[in-house]
Design a protein around this motif. Structure first.
Motif, PDB file in Angstrom:
ATOM      1  N   HIS A   1      40.874  34.930 -16.570  1.00 58.45           N
ATOM      2  CA  HIS A   1      41.536  36.159 -17.033  1.00 58.45           C
ATOM      3  C   HIS A   1      41.996  36.013 -18.480  1.00 58.45           C
ATOM      4  O   HIS A   1      41.820  36.921 -19.301  1.00 58.45           O
ATOM      5  CB  HIS A   1      42.722  36.465 -16.123  1.00 58.45           C
ATOM      6  CG  HIS A   1      43.429  37.733 -16.489  1.00 58.45           C
ATOM      7  ND1 HIS A   1      42.970  38.974 -16.106  1.00 58.45           N
ATOM      8  CD2 HIS A   1      44.564  37.955 -17.207  1.00 58.45           C
ATOM      9  CE1 HIS A   1      43.786  39.911 -16.565  1.00 58.45           C
ATOM     10  NE2 HIS A   1      44.764  39.319 -17.235  1.00 58.45           N
ATOM     11  N   HIS A   2      42.587  34.867 -18.807  1.00 57.12           N
ATOM     12  CA  HIS A   2      43.038  34.633 -20.178  1.00 57.12           C
ATOM     13  C   HIS A   2      41.855  34.633 -21.156  1.00 57.12           C
ATOM     14  O   HIS A   2      41.954  35.169 -22.268  1.00 57.12           O
ATOM     15  CB  HIS A   2      43.779  33.292 -20.272  1.00 57.12           C
ATOM     16  CG  HIS A   2      45.117  33.293 -19.615  1.00 57.12           C
ATOM     17  ND1 HIS A   2      45.896  34.429 -19.503  1.00 57.12           N
ATOM     18  CD2 HIS A   2      45.828  32.298 -19.017  1.00 57.12           C
ATOM     19  CE1 HIS A   2      47.019  34.149 -18.892  1.00 57.12           C
ATOM     20  NE2 HIS A   2      47.009  32.847 -18.579  1.00 57.12           N
ATOM     21  N   THR A   3      40.745  34.032 -20.737  1.00 55.87           N
ATOM     22  CA  THR A   3      39.547  33.994 -21.585  1.00 55.87           C
ATOM     23  C   THR A   3      39.005  35.393 -21.826  1.00 55.87           C
ATOM     24  O   THR A   3      38.626  35.744 -22.955  1.00 55.87           O
ATOM     25  CB  THR A   3      38.463  33.115 -20.953  1.00 55.87           C
ATOM     26  OG1 THR A   3      38.975  31.802 -20.720  1.00 55.87           O
ATOM     27  CG2 THR A   3      37.240  33.032 -21.842  1.00 55.87           C
ATOM     28  N   THR A   4      38.989  36.203 -20.777  1.00 60.06           N
ATOM     29  CA  THR A   4      38.513  37.587 -20.907  1.00 60.06           C
ATOM     30  C   THR A   4      39.408  38.381 -21.858  1.00 60.06           C
ATOM     31  O   THR A   4      38.918  39.127 -22.717  1.00 60.06           O
ATOM     32  CB  THR A   4      38.496  38.273 -19.529  1.00 60.06           C
ATOM     33  OG1 THR A   4      37.646  37.540 -18.650  1.00 60.06           O
ATOM     34  CG2 THR A   4      37.988  39.703 -19.645  1.00 60.06           C
ATOM     35  N   THR A   5      40.717  38.201 -21.715  1.00 56.52           N
ATOM     36  CA  THR A   5      41.662  38.887 -22.606  1.00 56.52           C
ATOM     37  C   THR A   5      41.427  38.491 -24.056  1.00 56.52           C
ATOM     38  O   THR A   5      41.400  39.340 -24.959  1.00 56.52           O
ATOM     39  CB  THR A   5      43.108  38.546 -22.204  1.00 56.52           C
ATOM     40  OG1 THR A   5      43.320  38.896 -20.831  1.00 56.52           O
ATOM     41  CG2 THR A   5      44.095  39.301 -23.078  1.00 56.52           C
ATOM     42  N   LEU A   6      41.233  37.195 -24.277  1.00 55.74           N
ATOM     43  CA  LEU A   6      40.982  36.705 -25.637  1.00 55.74           C
ATOM     44  C   LEU A   6      39.682  37.269 -26.198  1.00 55.74           C
ATOM     45  O   LEU A   6      39.618  37.669 -27.373  1.00 55.74           O
ATOM     46  CB  LEU A   6      40.926  35.176 -25.627  1.00 55.74           C
ATOM     47  CG  LEU A   6      40.649  34.502 -26.979  1.00 55.74           C
ATOM     48  CD1 LEU A   6      41.760  34.826 -27.965  1.00 55.74           C
ATOM     49  CD2 LEU A   6      40.510  32.994 -26.798  1.00 55.74           C
ATOM     50  N   LEU A   7      38.634  37.344 -25.356  1.00 55.40           N
ATOM     51  CA  LEU A   7      37.346  37.888 -25.808  1.00 55.40           C
ATOM     52  C   LEU A   7      37.488  39.343 -26.248  1.00 55.40           C
ATOM     53  O   LEU A   7      36.907  39.751 -27.259  1.00 55.40           O
ATOM     54  CB  LEU A   7      36.306  37.779 -24.685  1.00 55.40           C
ATOM     55  CG  LEU A   7      35.674  36.410 -24.458  1.00 55.40           C
ATOM     56  CD1 LEU A   7      34.753  36.450 -23.237  1.00 55.40           C
ATOM     57  CD2 LEU A   7      34.884  35.968 -25.683  1.00 55.40           C
ATOM     58  N   PHE A   8      38.249  40.127 -25.488  1.00 61.10           N
ATOM     59  CA  PHE A   8      38.447  41.528 -25.848  1.00 61.10           C
ATOM     60  C   PHE A   8      39.093  41.656 -27.230  1.00 61.10           C
ATOM     61  O   PHE A   8      38.661  42.460 -28.058  1.00 61.10           O
ATOM     62  CB  PHE A   8      39.314  42.236 -24.800  1.00 61.10           C
ATOM     63  CG  PHE A   8      38.592  42.571 -23.535  1.00 61.10           C
ATOM     64  CD1 PHE A   8      37.268  42.960 -23.556  1.00 61.10           C
ATOM     65  CD2 PHE A   8      39.231  42.507 -22.310  1.00 61.10           C
ATOM     66  CE1 PHE A   8      36.584  43.275 -22.400  1.00 61.10           C
ATOM     67  CE2 PHE A   8      38.569  42.818 -21.141  1.00 61.10           C
ATOM     68  CZ  PHE A   8      37.247  43.200 -21.181  1.00 61.10           C
ATOM     69  N   PHE A   9      40.118  40.837 -27.478  1.00 67.51           N
ATOM     70  CA  PHE A   9      40.786  40.889 -28.782  1.00 67.51           C
ATOM     71  C   PHE A   9      39.859  40.414 -29.905  1.00 67.51           C
ATOM     72  O   PHE A   9      39.834  41.011 -30.992  1.00 67.51           O
ATOM     73  CB  PHE A   9      42.060  40.041 -28.754  1.00 67.51           C
ATOM     74  CG  PHE A   9      43.225  40.716 -28.091  1.00 67.51           C
ATOM     75  CD1 PHE A   9      43.782  41.866 -28.636  1.00 67.51           C
ATOM     76  CD2 PHE A   9      43.764  40.205 -26.920  1.00 67.51           C
ATOM     77  CE1 PHE A   9      44.859  42.497 -28.026  1.00 67.51           C
ATOM     78  CE2 PHE A   9      44.834  40.830 -26.306  1.00 67.51           C
ATOM     79  CZ  PHE A   9      45.390  41.978 -26.858  1.00 67.51           C
ATOM     80  N   VAL A  10      39.087  39.361 -29.645  1.00 65.92           N
ATOM     81  CA  VAL A  10      38.168  38.849 -30.659  1.00 65.92           C
ATOM     82  C   VAL A  10      37.092  39.879 -30.991  1.00 65.92           C
ATOM     83  O   VAL A  10      36.814  40.161 -32.171  1.00 65.92           O
ATOM     84  CB  VAL A  10      37.514  37.527 -30.187  1.00 65.92           C
ATOM     85  CG1 VAL A  10      36.385  37.122 -31.130  1.00 65.92           C
ATOM     86  CG2 VAL A  10      38.556  36.422 -30.117  1.00 65.92           C
TER      87      VAL A  10
END
Length: 233
Positions: free
Chosen positions: A73-82
């Motif tokens: 979930h944290h990785t997905t959140t980071l990908l969205f921001f990137v």
């Protein structure tokens, strides 16, 4: 349709449409449809898109089984921001001189010229053509060359693309069934528009606007994902 499926479907549909309109594969479908029959072009592009969507969702669905759901979930959140920041940066730095449609058309033209030169070097008599048809693999006889060309160009054009990575991230965090349905319907809409009148549309699309809207959408997804993380902690 459950709420989780609907949420995954909505996010996947919106992300796919905004990511694909005016993109490389959109232009490929538009140009091929202008030079070839539309049905095999649409079938090739759509089949490739469906396969790529399913593969991406399977990878995303398997990710929580390899790492904890929390880190996925944290990785997905980071990908969205990137992706959101990168898309906004592309939109702000877009000078308007480069045209994705012209670049793709130039690449396809060069590839066709190379193929024609190679065909002339080997000889283009009718006897040679007949012998080539007889030696063609079964799949090439079953599927038309136009279908295979559209399939391969779309598949390799999508591989490693931002939309594929975003689909993997969505499937890791949202209902995979909803992500598959939204992705396939979004791809179908984009392929249909590209094949029917995509060349005219692609030449009028502002890549700057598309990048800015995509960036905002990714940031909205990132914020929503971040809020859901905060609520569960």
């Amino acid at each position: 349709m459950t709420l989780s499926v609907l949420e995954g479907f909505t996010k996947s549909l919106a992300m796919t449409v905004l990511s694909e309109v005016g993109d490389y594969t959109f232009c490929v479908a538009a140009i091929l449809a202008m030079r070839n029959p539309r049905r095999p072009v649409f079938a090739g592009c759509m089949t490739s898109s469906v396969v790529m969507t399913i593969l991406s969702v399977l990878v995303g669905w398997a990710t929580p089984n390899l790492i904890s759901h929390k880190w996925a979930h944290h990785t997905t959140t980071l990908l969205f921001f990137v992706f959101g920041i990168l898309s906004l940066w592309e939109g702000y730095t877009e000078d308007g001189d480069e045209n994705e449609l012209e670049e793709v058309e130039e690449k396809l033209l060069k590839a066709e010229l190379k193929g024609n030169r190679g065909g002339k070097a080997k000889g283009s008599s009718k006897t040679d053509e007949d012998s080539k048809k007889e030696k063609r693999p079964f799949l090439t006889n079953f599927f038309s060359p136009i279908f295979l060309k559209a399939f391969s160009l779309t598949f390799f054009g999508e591989w490693g693309d931002k939309s594929q990575l975003a689909t993997i991230g969505l499937a890791a965090d949202e209902n995979p069934i909803g992500v598959v349905l939204g992705g396939i319907i979004g791809q179908a809409l984009c392929c249909m528009v590209a094949v029917i009148g995509g060349k005219s549309l692609a030449s009028r699309i502002s890549e700057k606007v598309v990048s800015l809207v995509s960036g905002i959408l990714f940031l909205v997804f990132g914020v929503q994902s971040f809020i859901s993380t905060a609520e569960t902690t």
